[in-house]
Design a protein around this motif. Structure first.
Motif, PDB file in Angstrom:
ATOM      1  N   TYR A  39      -6.366 -10.335  40.432  1.00 42.63           N
ATOM      2  CA  TYR A  39      -7.661 -10.405  39.760  1.00 42.63           C
ATOM      3  C   TYR A  39      -8.172  -9.082  39.222  1.00 42.63           C
ATOM      4  O   TYR A  39      -9.155  -9.055  38.491  1.00 42.63           O
ATOM      5  CB  TYR A  39      -8.707 -10.985  40.719  1.00 42.63           C
ATOM      6  CG  TYR A  39      -8.393 -12.382  41.184  1.00 42.63           C
ATOM      7  CD1 TYR A  39      -8.505 -13.468  40.331  1.00 42.63           C
ATOM      8  CD2 TYR A  39      -7.963 -12.613  42.493  1.00 42.63           C
ATOM      9  CE1 TYR A  39      -8.216 -14.753  40.762  1.00 42.63           C
ATOM     10  CE2 TYR A  39      -7.666 -13.900  42.934  1.00 42.63           C
ATOM     11  CZ  TYR A  39      -7.797 -14.958  42.063  1.00 42.63           C
ATOM     12  OH  TYR A  39      -7.505 -16.218  42.488  1.00 42.63           O
ATOM     13  N   GLY A  40      -7.551  -7.967  39.612  1.00 46.03           N
ATOM     14  CA  GLY A  40      -8.008  -6.675  39.133  1.00 46.03           C
ATOM     15  C   GLY A  40      -8.873  -5.944  40.138  1.00 46.03           C
ATOM     16  O   GLY A  40      -9.326  -6.522  41.135  1.00 46.03           O
ATOM     17  N   PRO A  41      -9.136  -4.651  39.901  1.00 43.06           N
ATOM     18  CA  PRO A  41      -9.813  -3.793  40.883  1.00 43.06           C
ATOM     19  C   PRO A  41     -11.275  -4.159  41.145  1.00 43.06           C
ATOM     20  O   PRO A  41     -11.834  -3.747  42.160  1.00 43.06           O
ATOM     21  CB  PRO A  41      -9.704  -2.396  40.263  1.00 43.06           C
ATOM     22  CG  PRO A  41      -9.478  -2.633  38.803  1.00 43.06           C
ATOM     23  CD  PRO A  41      -8.704  -3.902  38.705  1.00 43.06           C
ATOM     24  N   LYS A  42     -11.912  -4.890  40.247  1.00 40.47           N
ATOM     25  CA  LYS A  42     -13.326  -5.227  40.442  1.00 40.47           C
ATOM     26  C   LYS A  42     -13.521  -6.393  41.416  1.00 40.47           C
ATOM     27  O   LYS A  42     -14.625  -6.614  41.897  1.00 40.47           O
ATOM     28  CB  LYS A  42     -13.978  -5.557  39.101  1.00 40.47           C
ATOM     29  CG  LYS A  42     -14.060  -4.358  38.163  1.00 40.47           C
ATOM     30  CD  LYS A  42     -14.763  -4.710  36.854  1.00 40.47           C
ATOM     31  CE  LYS A  42     -14.833  -3.501  35.940  1.00 40.47           C
ATOM     32  NZ  LYS A  42     -15.514  -3.821  34.655  1.00 40.47           N
ATOM     33  N   TYR A  43     -12.446  -7.116  41.683  1.00 42.90           N
ATOM     34  CA  TYR A  43     -12.527  -8.263  42.591  1.00 42.90           C
ATOM     35  C   TYR A  43     -12.461  -7.762  44.033  1.00 42.90           C
ATOM     36  O   TYR A  43     -11.537  -7.042  44.402  1.00 42.90           O
ATOM     37  CB  TYR A  43     -11.365  -9.215  42.303  1.00 42.90           C
ATOM     38  CG  TYR A  43     -11.415 -10.528  43.048  1.00 42.90           C
ATOM     39  CD1 TYR A  43     -12.307 -11.521  42.683  1.00 42.90           C
ATOM     40  CD2 TYR A  43     -10.555 -10.766  44.111  1.00 42.90           C
ATOM     41  CE1 TYR A  43     -12.337 -12.740  43.365  1.00 42.90           C
ATOM     42  CE2 TYR A  43     -10.580 -11.975  44.801  1.00 42.90           C
ATOM     43  CZ  TYR A  43     -11.468 -12.956  44.416  1.00 42.90           C
ATOM     44  OH  TYR A  43     -11.497 -14.151  45.093  1.00 42.90           O
TER      45      TYR A  43
END
Length: 228
Positions: free
Chosen positions: A203-207
């Motif tokens: 999902y990427g680093p913001k998740y």
């Protein structure tokens, strides 16, 4: 001794199947894509003299991500935004290999600045300016065979930018290439090494919830399913 042997085999079995269990049908779809496209992997690996196993492994997590998110993707509006304002306005993942316009821009810049790369990948350099120039890059990205060209080019660009890659053992090299593909070749070698074990997939680093390291997922495929 017998009980210990069963325990070791059980642990090994759990290790082998872990990511396949986590991602379920999407993991299997990724395996089947690589089997179905075997001829293209070998065709481009031979054409550009790169390692076919590296090609298959580097993009494997992206194949999972593509299958996982394809029903949620709506790129028409993003494509229009990109043609109007470039990757600063819209930078989004395209195709099975989930390549972004900024990724190809980095490859083009690397090829243009290196004589050997420019000779080998003359086709990658995209000349021009304005919306037609951006549209051509976008159309290339949407073409499966162009994505294979860009993938081969990525490996040679990485070898050129990070000379120590050629001194690494097979597994370390594979992990580094996977991390570089996932995080971008604009980073220094030290930065990529520091990001290698970061758990940002899928999902990427913001998740904020639990995720996995891109390179770990790729190496799971490499070790357990690549040649099955």
């Amino acid at each position: 001794m017998y009980i210990l042997l069963i325990y070791i085999i059980t642990l090994k079995g759990l290790s082998v199947s872990h990511y396949k269990q986590v991602f379920g049908p999407d993991y299997e779809k990724a395996i089947q894509y690589n089997i179905k496209k075997k001829h293209l992997y070998y065709q481009y690996a031979q054409k550009y003299s790169v390692d076919v196993d590296e090609l298959k492994t580097i993009v494997f997590p992206e194949l999972i991500r593509y299958s996982y998110f394809k029903d949620l993707m709506e790129t028409k509006a993003l494509e229009q935004m990109y043609v109007q304002g470039g990757s600063k306005l819209a930078d989004f993942s395209i195709g099975h290999f989930q390549m972004k316009p900024s990724f190809v821009e980095e490859l083009e810049a690397s090829v243009s600045s290196n004589t050997w790369l420019k000779q080998k990948y003359a086709c990658v350099v995209n000349y021009g300016s304005g919306s037609d120039f951006l549209s051509q890059r976008l159309e290339r990205l949407k073409n499966e065979q162009w994505q294979f060209v860009f993938l081969c080019c990525f490996i040679d660009v990485a070898d050129t930018k990070y000379p120590s890659l050629k001194l690494m053992n097979k597994e370390k090299r594979m992990r580094f290439l996977c991390a570089a593909y996932n995080t971008g070749i604009s980073h220094t070698e030290e930065k990529i090494n520091s990001l290698m074990n970061e758990k940002f997939f899928p999902y990427g680093p913001k998740y904020k919830a639990s995720q996995y390291a891109y390179a770990d997922v790729a190496l799971d495929y490499y070790k357990n399913y690549l040649n099955k």
